[in-house]
Design a protein around this motif. Structure first.
Motif: not given
Length: 325
Positions: A165-183
């Motif tokens: 029931t509580g309101p969720q909080i949206r976050f956003s941040y930039v990942l480092p350049e060396h990280v291989l983000v999974p598809e």
């Protein structure tokens, strides 16, 4: 020789030379927020001075971290502290696996791109101006850091329980350049200190923009959060090949589930030649110790040092220890 002067001349101290250039500092401050940046840590602190319900977006521009505040926090006398650690300082080291131990149904999770720690802090009582005096309340707890839970919970309540029931909080941040983000679908989890585990429940609307490398999500609580991936993502290996490539030198080719790696092995170290990806640019064509290369690849998201319990049950069969010996 002539007698000494009865009153020697007064020597004035020389003024210190003025610096031509002021030293640079990574600190950025405004009326309600402060940002500090270091290679291994980024620090941001926002103090709610205005208590304006219209303030919904909170940006730490220098840190490339942003959040959307719910109305309850926009009106509260609180502060929000965001710290992004480049290294995972939370996940404890696991004990050595038992010989021929049974595997779990799910592989353990590893963090990618560091850990973002977000805390809700209570503010001390404000000062008062009385007849030219500044009055501040002092007590045993006035100097202590007052951490608060969001959402608020009872002392005996299960810390892993997520409120619907509580309101969720949206976050956003930039990942480092060396990280291989999974598809495909990304996983974001929050850390629970009592159980020393990462939890995925309650996190929703996870998105990733490859152009800006921005990760965004909705979290049900303020805690340490991180991008997660299974430790057996590269398992089982499809094939490997070692061939001689000169005097005291060979070439190792390893085909994982996602990448084809090529390494040169010689006395001066191991040199990564492939894959030629932008995220691995700092590691390519640079000889280094084998352990250092493997640890650097793990920081990028390529886990090539698996243990028996790193793989989920049924995905790959571990070797029999007695038979291998």
């Amino acid at each position: 020789p002539p007698p000494p002067h009865p009153h020697p001349p007064l020597r004035l101290p020389l003024a210190p030379p003025r610096a031509r250039h002021a030293p640079r500092t990574p600190r950025r401050a405004s009326a309600d927020r402060t940002c500090l940046t270091q290679p291994s840590c980024k620090y941001g602190l926002w103090v709610n001075l205005a208590k304006n319900p219209r303030v919904k977006q909170l940006d730490f521009a220098e840190l490339r971290i942003a959040t959307e505040l719910p109305k309850s926090l926009a009106l509260a006398s609180v502060a929000i502290r965001a710290i992004h650690y480049a290294a995972d300082r939370l996940t404890p080291a696991r004990p050595p696996p038992l010989p021929n131990a049974l595997l779990d149904a799910h592989a353990p999770l590893m963090t990618l791109g560091g850990v973002l720690s977000v805390e809700l802090l209570g503010l001390p009582p404000p000062t008062k101006q009385v007849k030219g005096w500044t009055l501040r309340q002092l007590s045993e707890d006035s100097a202590a850091l007052a951490r608060q839970n969001y959402p608020a919970r009872e002392p005996d309540e299960d810390p892993t329980k997520v409120s619907s029931t509580g309101p969720q909080i949206r976050f956003s941040y930039v990942l480092p350049e060396h990280v291989l983000v999974p598809e495909g679908e990304q996983r974001v989890g929050w850390w629970e200190a009592d159980s020393q585990k990462w939890f995925l429940n309650g996190v929703a609307d996870v998105g990733y923009e490859p152009e800006s490398r921005t990760l965004s999500f909705l979290t049900p609580r303020l805690a340490s959060v991180a991008l997660l991936q299974p430790m057996d993502l590269e398992l089982p290996y499809k094939k490997w090949l070692i061939t001689p490539d000169g005097v005291s030198r060979c070439r190792l080719v390893l085909q994982t589930q996602r990448f084809l790696l090529e390494m040169e092995v010689e006395a001066r170290g191991v040199t990564l030649r492939a894959p030629r990806l932008p995220e691995l640019g700092a590691l390519l064509d640079t000889p280094m110790a084998p352990t250092r290369l493997l640890l650097r690849l793990r920081e990028c998201g390529l886990h090539l040092c698996p243990r028996d319990d790193d793989c989920a049950a049924g995905k790959a069969a571990p070797k029999l220890t007695d038979f291998e010996r």
